[in-house]
Design a protein around this motif. Structure first.
Motif, short mmCIF file in Angstrom:
data_model
loop_
_atom_site.label_atom_id
_atom_site.label_comp_id
_atom_site.label_asym_id
_atom_site.label_seq_id
_atom_site.Cartn_x
_atom_site.Cartn_y
_atom_site.Cartn_z
N PHE A 148 0.75 -1.16 -0.03
CA PHE A 148 -0.07 0.08 -0.19
C PHE A 148 0.94 1.32 -0.06
CE2 PHE A 148 -3.70 -2.60 1.26
CZ PHE A 148 -4.50 -2.04 0.48
N ASN A 149 1.88 1.28 0.65
CA ASN A 149 2.79 2.57 0.73
C ASN A 149 3.38 2.70 -0.56
OD1 ASN A 149 2.72 3.56 3.29
ND2 ASN A 149 3.63 1.67 4.10
N ASP A 150 3.65 1.49 -1.22
CA ASP A 150 4.46 1.74 -2.65
C ASP A 150 3.25 2.24 -3.66
OD1 ASP A 150 6.66 0.67 -1.78
OD2 ASP A 150 6.32 -1.36 -2.54
N LEU A 151 1.98 1.73 -3.60
CA LEU A 151 0.87 2.27 -4.20
C LEU A 151 0.82 4.00 -4.00
CD1 LEU A 151 -2.37 1.00 -4.56
CD2 LEU A 151 -2.33 3.21 -4.20
N LEU A 152 0.88 4.35 -2.56
CA LEU A 152 0.62 5.54 -2.33
C LEU A 152 1.65 6.48 -2.90
CD1 LEU A 152 -0.81 5.00 1.12
CD2 LEU A 152 -2.07 6.11 -0.73
N ARG A 153 3.00 5.99 -2.90
CA ARG A 153 4.35 6.72 -3.46
C ARG A 153 4.23 6.74 -4.86
NH1 ARG A 153 7.32 3.73 -1.17
NH2 ARG A 153 8.11 2.84 -2.87
N ASN A 154 3.71 5.64 -5.59
CA ASN A 154 3.99 5.67 -6.88
C ASN A 154 3.03 5.94 -8.05
OD1 ASN A 154 6.95 4.70 -6.53
ND2 ASN A 154 5.88 2.55 -6.44
N VAL A 155 1.74 5.94 -7.48
CA VAL A 155 0.35 6.19 -8.13
C VAL A 155 -0.26 7.56 -7.59
CG1 VAL A 155 -1.79 5.32 -8.61
CG2 VAL A 155 -0.04 3.62 -8.06
N PRO A 156 -0.21 8.53 -8.73
CA PRO A 156 -0.47 9.73 -8.42
C PRO A 156 -2.14 9.88 -8.12
CG PRO A 156 0.64 9.66 -10.33
CD PRO A 156 0.19 8.41 -10.30
N ASN A 157 -2.31 10.72 -7.24
CA ASN A 157 -3.99 11.03 -6.72
C ASN A 157 -4.51 9.66 -6.29
OD1 ASN A 157 -3.92 13.44 -7.76
ND2 ASN A 157 -4.13 12.73 -9.78
N SER A 158 -3.75 8.95 -5.23
CA SER A 158 -4.16 7.83 -4.80
C SER A 158 -4.25 7.79 -3.35
CB SER A 158 -3.00 6.69 -5.22
OG SER A 158 -2.06 6.94 -4.54
N ASN A 159 -4.48 8.94 -2.56
CA ASN A 159 -4.80 9.02 -1.40
C ASN A 159 -5.94 8.20 -0.88
OD1 ASN A 159 -2.48 10.49 -0.82
ND2 ASN A 159 -3.08 12.31 -1.31
N GLU A 160 -6.97 7.92 -1.61
CA GLU A 160 -8.20 7.52 -0.96
C GLU A 160 -7.75 5.90 -0.48
OE1 GLU A 160 -8.25 6.39 -5.69
OE2 GLU A 160 -7.67 8.23 -4.07
N TYR A 161 -6.55 5.37 -1.03
CA TYR A 161 -5.95 4.01 -0.46
C TYR A 161 -5.40 4.04 0.90
CZ TYR A 161 -7.05 2.58 -5.14
OH TYR A 161 -7.73 2.33 -6.15
N LEU A 162 -5.32 5.25 1.54
CA LEU A 162 -5.05 5.54 2.86
C LEU A 162 -5.86 5.01 3.95
CD1 LEU A 162 -3.76 9.20 2.84
CD2 LEU A 162 -2.40 7.30 3.45
N PHE A 163 -7.12 4.78 3.43
CA PHE A 163 -8.02 4.00 4.39
C PHE A 163 -7.76 2.59 4.39
CE2 PHE A 163 -10.02 8.10 2.89
CZ PHE A 163 -10.84 8.54 3.90
N ASN A 164 -7.54 1.96 3.42
CA ASN A 164 -6.98 0.52 3.17
C ASN A 164 -5.86 0.37 4.00
OD1 ASN A 164 -8.43 1.78 0.60
ND2 ASN A 164 -8.80 -0.62 0.61
N LEU A 165 -4.83 1.27 3.90
CA LEU A 165 -3.53 0.97 4.66
C LEU A 165 -3.93 1.12 6.35
CD1 LEU A 165 -0.66 0.65 4.94
CD2 LEU A 165 -0.35 3.37 4.51
N ALA A 166 -4.83 2.04 6.70
CA ALA A 166 -5.16 2.44 7.99
C ALA A 166 -5.89 1.06 8.70
CB ALA A 166 -6.09 3.49 8.42
#
Length: 585
Positions: free
Chosen positions: A145-163
């Motif tokens: 998930f952290n790689d996704l958030l770092r590499n994929v633009p406008n992907s902050n909605e996945y912060l909920f999944n990470l949490a």
């Protein structure tokens, strides 16, 4: 981890189509980065013909995939893979197919290859995260998930999944930091406050949980549940006054909220304010919005404290309120009856049990309580009626045959008594205690039918199991004396009984009557004098007169017979005895 799967399945086709459409453009980029992206297989660039073959195989595989024939789909995808191993979408689809087949380890290299070949595709990281999670590799899933958030633009909605992932691992500090990132990105959110509060509670940090609760109340000033939760937190933190203040605020929003009244009742009870506590619990029970199951749980707590004269009036008032507010609930009547039975309101309890079975007749224990109360209320007709109603529902329950037979015995319907008792006895062969109870009643029933052989056998069966059984020692010895049979055995039994119970007038009378039948009038007089000193029972007094007559004390005998007659329960010969001053037996 169903969230990951939903993301993957819902968007797989879009991701694949987009990837195939951009295949030509991405091909050059992949070649330039091939050296750095080692996990991707090294193979010669496919020809246009090869690309067409691969795409055809891929599309055929997708048909089977959509039909959920994953094995056939996998075979076609793998054939395509031998032609175009560096196709990110194809690697992704092979990994996803293995996921459906629950072959997680087989899926891993393809999911890794897809995310390395196409670092800006969120769905590839989601597949990777799910595969790690399925294998309990939660740290690696979080890294995906952290790689996704770092590499994929406008992907902050996945912060909920990470949490959520951190929360599932009990990595509370990481979850809290992720919530901070979410809040910076999306602003303050109600669910974030709730989640933070839950984390603080798990960390046993009540003060911080209370602080989050205050934020929730500020943001949601009309949400009743937040007031109730906050009051519970204040109570847990031993801050009862603040809890009471919070609940009073809640009641200004909803004056009839039963849960607020219940909590206020408990808080006031803790502070020794019993009058206010009772007032609040009655307000709660007066509400139909307080569900029946909650009321029953509270009443069960009262029942556990009974008998207790200090709480009985309140408990009785609460059961009345429960019935009033839930007149169609069998539970309301049943719990009321349970409580009333304990405090001695047996007739009211029986009536409420009967109301309960009108609404729901499926509960064996309630029927059992009904016939028990019939017995305690000395109502044999009701005992027969209710036992037979219960037998229509529970024909193989021996206990109801017992009460049916006992009721018939008391009402002197001896043939019916024997029929019920014998049937029930056959059902109780694996329950020695219950079988013994049947034999006790059968002994009495057969004696009344003058079937002495069966009566004696039933009594002997009880004594073989319990040599000190009071009921049988008394009745068996008395009936033998009345028959004038086995008097030595009768004397042994009655003597055993009075040694164990030297102040029981009935047992003293039985022993005296056995002695009387043996002609031992002096000994009989001694025991009867002890009995009449304790009891003025008509039969005992009459027996005392009979013994006095045998000892030549006629006037004294007549005097005792006259006393017995006044009781109204003497023998059929009492008038002749008095009138003729003679002994009749």
């Amino acid at each position: 981890m169903n969230t990951f799967r939903n993301f993957i399945l819902a968007t797989c086709c879009l991701a694949l189509v987009a990837t195939h459409q951009s295949a030509a453009q991405s091909s050059k980029r992949k070649k330039a980065k091939a050296a750095q992206e080692a996990p991707a297989p090294q193979a010669p660039a496919p020809s246009e013909h090869d690309k067409q073959v691969s795409e055809a195989l891929f599309l055929d595989g997708m048909k089977y995939f959509m039909l959920e024939d994953y094995q056939q789909a996998l075979q076609l995808f793998q054939k395509a893979y031998t032609v175009t191993p560096n196709n990110a979408a194809l690697n992704y689809k092979i990994g996803e197919t293995y996921l459906h087949l629950k072959e997680f380890k087989s899926a891993m290299p393809f999911a890794l290859a897809a995310s390395n070949l196409e670092k800006t595709n969120a769905y590839y990281y989601l597949l990777l995260a799910q595969l790690y999670s399925e294998q309990q590799q939660f740290n690696a899933a979080a890294q995906a998930f952290n790689d996704l958030l770092r590499n994929v633009p406008n992907s902050n909605e996945y912060l909920f999944n990470l949490a959520d992932l951190y929360l599932a691992q009990s990595r509370y500090d990481d979850a809290l930091r992720t919530y901070d990132r979410i809040e910076k990105e999306f602003g303050e959110m109600e669910q974030l406050l709730v989640n933070r509060q839950q984390i603080y509670l798990r960390q046993k940090n009540v003060d911080k949980a209370i602080a989050e609760g205050e934020k929730l109340l500020k943001a949601n000033p009309s949400e009743m549940n937040y007031f109730l939760s906050q009051a519970e937190l204040y109570n847990a933190a031993r801050r009862p006054e603040e809890a009471i203040t919070t609940l009073n605020k809640a009641l200004r929003l909803d004056p009839n909220n039963p849960f607020a009244h219940l909590m206020l009742s408990d808080l006031n009870r803790q502070q020794g304010k019993l009058e206010e506590s009772e007032k609040q619990v009655k307000l709660a029970f007066a509400s139909a919005n307080l569900d029946i199951d909650t009321k029953v749980r509270i009443l069960v707590d009262f029942i556990r404290q009974l008998p207790n004269p200090q709480i009985e009036p309140l408990a009785l008032e609460l059961v009345d309120l429960t019935i009033e507010k839930h007149p169609d609930e069998a539970k309301a009547y049943a719990v009321a009856a349970d409580l009333q039975t304990i405090v001695g309101q047996k007739e009211t309890a029986r009536n409420n049990y009967l109301e309960a079975v009108k609404l729901d007749d499926s509960h064996f224990k309630i029927w059992q309580q009904i016939v028990l109360l019939d017995a305690e209320l000395e109502d044999p007709a009701a005992m027969v009626k209710h036992a037979e109603q219960a037998l229509e529902l529970f024909p193989n329950q021996a206990v109801f045959w017992f009460y049916s037979g006992t009721g018939h015995l008391i009402e002197k319907n001896f043939e019916k008594a024997v029929k019920s008792l014998e049937y029930g006895k056959r059902l109780s062969l694996n329950e020695p205690e219950l079988e013994m109870q049947f034999n006790m009643q059968l002994g009495d029933s057969y004696n009344s039918l003058k079937d002495y052989t069966k009566s004696d056998a039933a009594y002997e069966a009880v004594l073989a199991q319990d040599a000190d059984n009071e009921h049988v020692l008394n009745n068996y010895s008395y009936f033998l004396s009345m028959r004038g049979e086995k008097l030595d055995q009768a004397r042994q039994m009655s003597e055993r009984l009075v040694k164990q119970h030297p102040t029981n007038p009935t047992y003293l009378d039985t022993h005296a009557w056995v002695l009387y039948k043996q002609g031992n009038y002096s000994e009989a007089r001694k025991y009867l004098e002890q009995a009449v000193a304790i009891s003025d029972d008509a039969t005992i007094v009459e027996h005392y007169g009979d013994v006095l007559f045998k000892l030549g004390k006629k006037e004294e005998a007549v005097s005792q017979w006259q006393k017995a007659k006044l009781k109204g329960e003497a023998s059929a010969f009492i008038d002749r005895k008095i009138k003729e001053k003679k002994l009749y037996e």
